[in-house]
Design a protein around this motif. Structure first.
Motif, PDB file in Angstrom:
ATOM      1  N   ALA A 333      -1.867 -10.856   4.072  1.00  0.00           N
ATOM      2  CA  ALA A 333      -1.707 -10.383   2.693  1.00  0.00           C
ATOM      3  C   ALA A 333      -2.250  -8.977   2.421  1.00  0.00           C
ATOM      4  N   PRO A 334      -3.515  -8.701   2.819  1.00  0.00           N
ATOM      5  CA  PRO A 334      -4.023  -7.365   2.482  1.00  0.00           C
ATOM      6  C   PRO A 334      -3.210  -6.244   3.133  1.00  0.00           C
ATOM      7  N   PHE A 335      -2.616  -6.525   4.309  1.00  0.00           N
ATOM      8  CA  PHE A 335      -1.815  -5.501   4.985  1.00  0.00           C
ATOM      9  C   PHE A 335      -0.408  -5.433   4.399  1.00  0.00           C
ATOM     10  N   ALA A 336       0.162  -6.614   4.106  1.00  0.00           N
ATOM     11  CA  ALA A 336       1.536  -6.683   3.603  1.00  0.00           C
ATOM     12  C   ALA A 336       1.695  -5.819   2.348  1.00  0.00           C
ATOM     13  N   ALA A 337       0.627  -5.716   1.589  1.00  0.00           N
ATOM     14  CA  ALA A 337       0.683  -4.912   0.362  1.00  0.00           C
ATOM     15  C   ALA A 337       0.937  -3.438   0.692  1.00  0.00           C
ATOM     16  N   ARG A 338       0.684  -3.043   1.942  1.00  0.00           N
ATOM     17  CA  ARG A 338       0.845  -1.635   2.308  1.00  0.00           C
ATOM     18  C   ARG A 338       2.098  -1.359   3.145  1.00  0.00           C
ATOM     19  N   ARG A 340       5.918  -0.446   3.989  1.00  0.00           N
ATOM     20  CA  ARG A 340       6.772   0.538   3.310  1.00  0.00           C
ATOM     21  C   ARG A 340       7.731  -0.155   2.340  1.00  0.00           C
ATOM     22  N   TYR A 341       8.315  -1.278   2.800  1.00  0.00           N
ATOM     23  CA  TYR A 341       9.268  -1.994   1.944  1.00  0.00           C
ATOM     24  C   TYR A 341       8.601  -3.199   1.309  1.00  0.00           C
ATOM     25  N   ARG A 342       8.865  -3.367   0.032  1.00  0.00           N
ATOM     26  CA  ARG A 342       8.218  -4.478  -0.677  1.00  0.00           C
ATOM     27  C   ARG A 342       8.650  -5.830  -0.134  1.00  0.00           C
ATOM     28  N   ASP A 343       9.915  -5.908   0.305  1.00  0.00           N
ATOM     29  CA  ASP A 343      10.408  -7.193   0.816  1.00  0.00           C
ATOM     30  C   ASP A 343      10.351  -7.232   2.345  1.00  0.00           C
ATOM     31  N   CYS A 344       9.412  -6.482   2.906  1.00  0.00           N
ATOM     32  CA  CYS A 344       9.268  -6.420   4.362  1.00  0.00           C
ATOM     33  C   CYS A 344       9.071  -7.824   4.944  1.00  0.00           C
ATOM     34  N   THR A 345       9.821  -8.137   6.001  1.00  0.00           N
ATOM     35  CA  THR A 345       9.620  -9.441   6.653  1.00  0.00           C
ATOM     36  C   THR A 345       8.668  -9.307   7.843  1.00  0.00           C
ATOM     37  N   GLY A 351       7.458   1.212   9.254  1.00  0.00           N
ATOM     38  CA  GLY A 351       6.375   1.321   8.264  1.00  0.00           C
ATOM     39  C   GLY A 351       5.770  -0.014   7.904  1.00  0.00           C
ATOM     40  N   CYS A 352       5.790  -0.952   8.846  1.00  0.00           N
ATOM     41  CA  CYS A 352       5.224  -2.278   8.552  1.00  0.00           C
ATOM     42  C   CYS A 352       3.725  -2.274   8.866  1.00  0.00           C
ATOM     43  N   ALA A 353       2.926  -2.485   7.825  1.00  0.00           N
ATOM     44  CA  ALA A 353       1.460  -2.430   7.987  1.00  0.00           C
ATOM     45  C   ALA A 353       0.926  -3.682   8.674  1.00  0.00           C
TER      46      ALA A 353
END
Ligand code: GDP
Ligand code: ZN
Length: 391
Positions: A333-338, A340-345, A351-353
Motif C-alpha cells: 500500500a505505501p508504495f502503490a500510492a506512488r 505512476r498510474y493510479r490503476d497500476c496492477t 513507473g511502478c513503485a
C-alpha cells in the motif's frame, strides 16, 4: 433508507474526522460488494448508506458498552413476540437461532429458502416472529463481514459460509503438512476481502529441530512485518495457546487452513473439555446454556466464539478474488500510492513503485511472486512451489 435514517447518517458522519470517514467508507464499500456478490436479482440491492449507518451504529453501541452480542444481554421478546438472535446452524429451509439463553428453531421465508446457499449463514443476526409453535425469520440484518466461496456449480456466484466474523485465524503447520507460504498469501487475500481481520497461527513448532526453526523463521519473515498478529504455537505442548486465547477473546472467529494443520486440536484445546471432533457441542459457559448438536457455533471459555462448518473448512480463494488483489498485500500500500498510474496492477507498468520496492528489498520477493501468480501472470520467471491447487 428513509429520510430520517439519511438525516441521522448525515449527522453521524459530520462528527467524524476525514481519516475516520474515509476508513468507514472503504469498509462500507467492501461490505456492500461482499453482500452484492451473494445476491440474486430480485432482492433490493443495499446502498452504501445502509452499510455506513450500520457501521456507525455499531461504533456507537460499542462505545456505549453494548458491543457484539455475547449472549449475556438476552434480547427480550418484543410485545408481538418478535426476537433477535444469532444463527448457529442452517439446515434445508430452516435454521437454529440463539437468542439469549434460548436456541430456537426457525423456518425461512420462501425468498430466503430459494437463495439459501447465499442468503443466510451461521453467524448471521436475524429477526424472528412467532409462527405456530416455533418461529420464522423475518429479516437478516446487515453484516459486518462475510466469508464467501465460489458456488461449485457456478463460479461467478458466491455462497455465504459464515457471517459477522471478527477474526479469521489462518492456521499453518510449521511441519507436516509442509509449510507453503503461498497458501498463506491466498488465505490473506480472501480474508481481506471478507471484511474480517486476519491472524496467523504457526502450529506444531514442537516438531522442529533448532535448525528447522531457523528455516521456518526465514520463510515467515515477510509476515512478521505485516499488520497482522503471528503466533507460533503447539497444541501438543501448549506453547502459544494462551496467546491465541488472548488474541481471540471476545471475538467471533473461524479457523482456516489445510487439513491436518491442527484446527480441531486447537478448538479442543481452547474448549478444554469439549469434544469438537464428534460435533457434540455443549456450551460450557457456566450459565447452564446448552447449544444443540446441530450448532456450528462454539462458545468457548474466555468469550471466544468459533464457527466451524464444512463450508468454512473448504474456504479458500475463489476466482473472483483477483479483483482488488493488491489489497490482500498490506505491505504494497505505501508504495502503490506512488505508482505512476493510479490503476497500476504492479505487473508490467512503467513507473511502478511496488516493483521498485521489490528490487530494493523493501517488499519480499516471495510475496510479490505470490501476487503475480494470483494475478494470473505466467511470465514471472520464478518457479512455483506446486502448492497452487492444494487449498
Ligand atoms: P485439522 O485437520 O486441521 O483439524 O487437524 P487436526 O486437529 O485433526 O490435527 C491433525 C493431526 O495433527 C492430529 O494427529 C493432531 O494430533 C496433530 N497435531 C495437532 N496439533 C499438533 C501440534 O501442535 N504438534 C504436533 N506434533 N501434532 C499436532
Ligand atoms: Zn505499481
Amino acid at each position: 433508507m428513509d429520510k430520517r435514517q439519511r438525516r441521522r447518517l448525515g449527522d453521524l458522519l459530520a462528527k467524524l474526522d476525514d481519516g475516520e470517514r474515509t476508513r468507514l467508507t472503504k469498509r462500507a464499500a467492501k461490505l456492500r460488494q461482499a453482500a452484492l456478490r451473494t445476491m440474486t436479482g430480485d432482492a433490493r440491492r443495499p446502498e452504501m448508506e445502509d452499510f455506513l449507518l450500520r457501521l456507525l451504529d455499531e461504533q456507537e453501541e460499542a462505545a456505549a458498552g453494548f458491543a457484539a452480542p455475547d449472549g449475556g444481554a438476552a434480547p427480550a421478546p418484543g410485545i408481538d413476540g418478535s426476537r433477535r438472535g444469532t444463527v448457529i446452524g442452517v439446515t434445508a429451509g430452516a435454521c437454529i437461532v440463539q437468542s439469549g439463553d434460548d436456541s430456537l428453531d426457525a423456518v425461512l421465508p420462501a425468498d430466503l429458502t430459494r437463495r439459501q446457499q447465499s442468503g443466510l449463514a451461521v453467524g448471521d443476526e436475524v429477526l424472528l416472529e412467532p409462527l405456530g409453535e416455533g418461529h420464522r425469520v423475518t429479516a437478516v440484518l446487515p453484516r459486518r463481514s462475510l466469508l464467501t466461496r465460489a458456488d461449485p456449480h457456478d463460479a461467478r456466484r458466491a455462497r455465504a459460509i459464515a457471517a459477522n466474523i471478527d477474526v479469521v485465524l489462518v492456521m499453518v503447520a510449521a511441519k507436516a503438512p509442509p509449510l507453503h507460504p503461498r497458501l498463506i498469501d491466498r488465505y490473506l487475500v480472501a480474508v481481506e476481502r471478507s471484511g474480517a481481520r486476519a491472524a496467523l497461527a504457526v502450529n506444531k513448532v514442537d516438531l522442529l529441530t533448532d535448525a528447522e526453526r531457523g528455516e521456518v523463521l526465514d520463510l515467515l519473515q515477510p509476515y512478521l512485518g505485516l499488520p497482522i498478529p503471528v503466533v507460533f504455537c503447539s497444541v501438543t505442548t501448549g506453547e502459544g495457546i494462551e496467546d491465541l486465547r488472548g488474541l481471540l477473546a471476545g471475538a467471533t472467529c473461524v479457523f482456516v487452513g489445510q487439513s491436518g494443520v491442527g484446527k480441531s486440536s486447537l478448538l479442543n484445546a481452547l474448549h478444554e473439555d469439549a469434544a469438537a471432533k464428534t460435533g457434540a457441542v455443549r456450551a460450557g459457559d457456566g450459565r447452564g446454556r446448552h447449544i444443540t448438536s446441530a450448532s456450528s457455533l462454539y462458545e468457548l471459555p474466555g468469550g471466544v466464539r468459533v464457527i466451524d462448518t464444512p463450508g468454512v473448512r473448504r474456504f479458500s480463494l475463489d476466482a473472483a478474488d483477483a479483483v482488488r488483489l493488491a489489497d490482500g498485500f498490506a505491505e504494497f500500500a505505501p508504495f502503490a500510492a506512488r505508482c505512476r498510474y493510479r490503476d497500476c496492477t504492479h505487473a508490467h507498468e512503467p513507473g511502478c513503485a511496488v516493483k521498485a520496492a521489490v528490487d530494493d528489498g523493501a517488499i519480499a520477493h516471495s510475496r510479490y511472486t505470490s501476487y503475480r501468480k494470483l494475478l494470473g501472470d505466467d511470465d514471472d520467471p520464478r518457479q512455483g512451489d506446486g502448492a497452487e491447487n492444494t487449498v
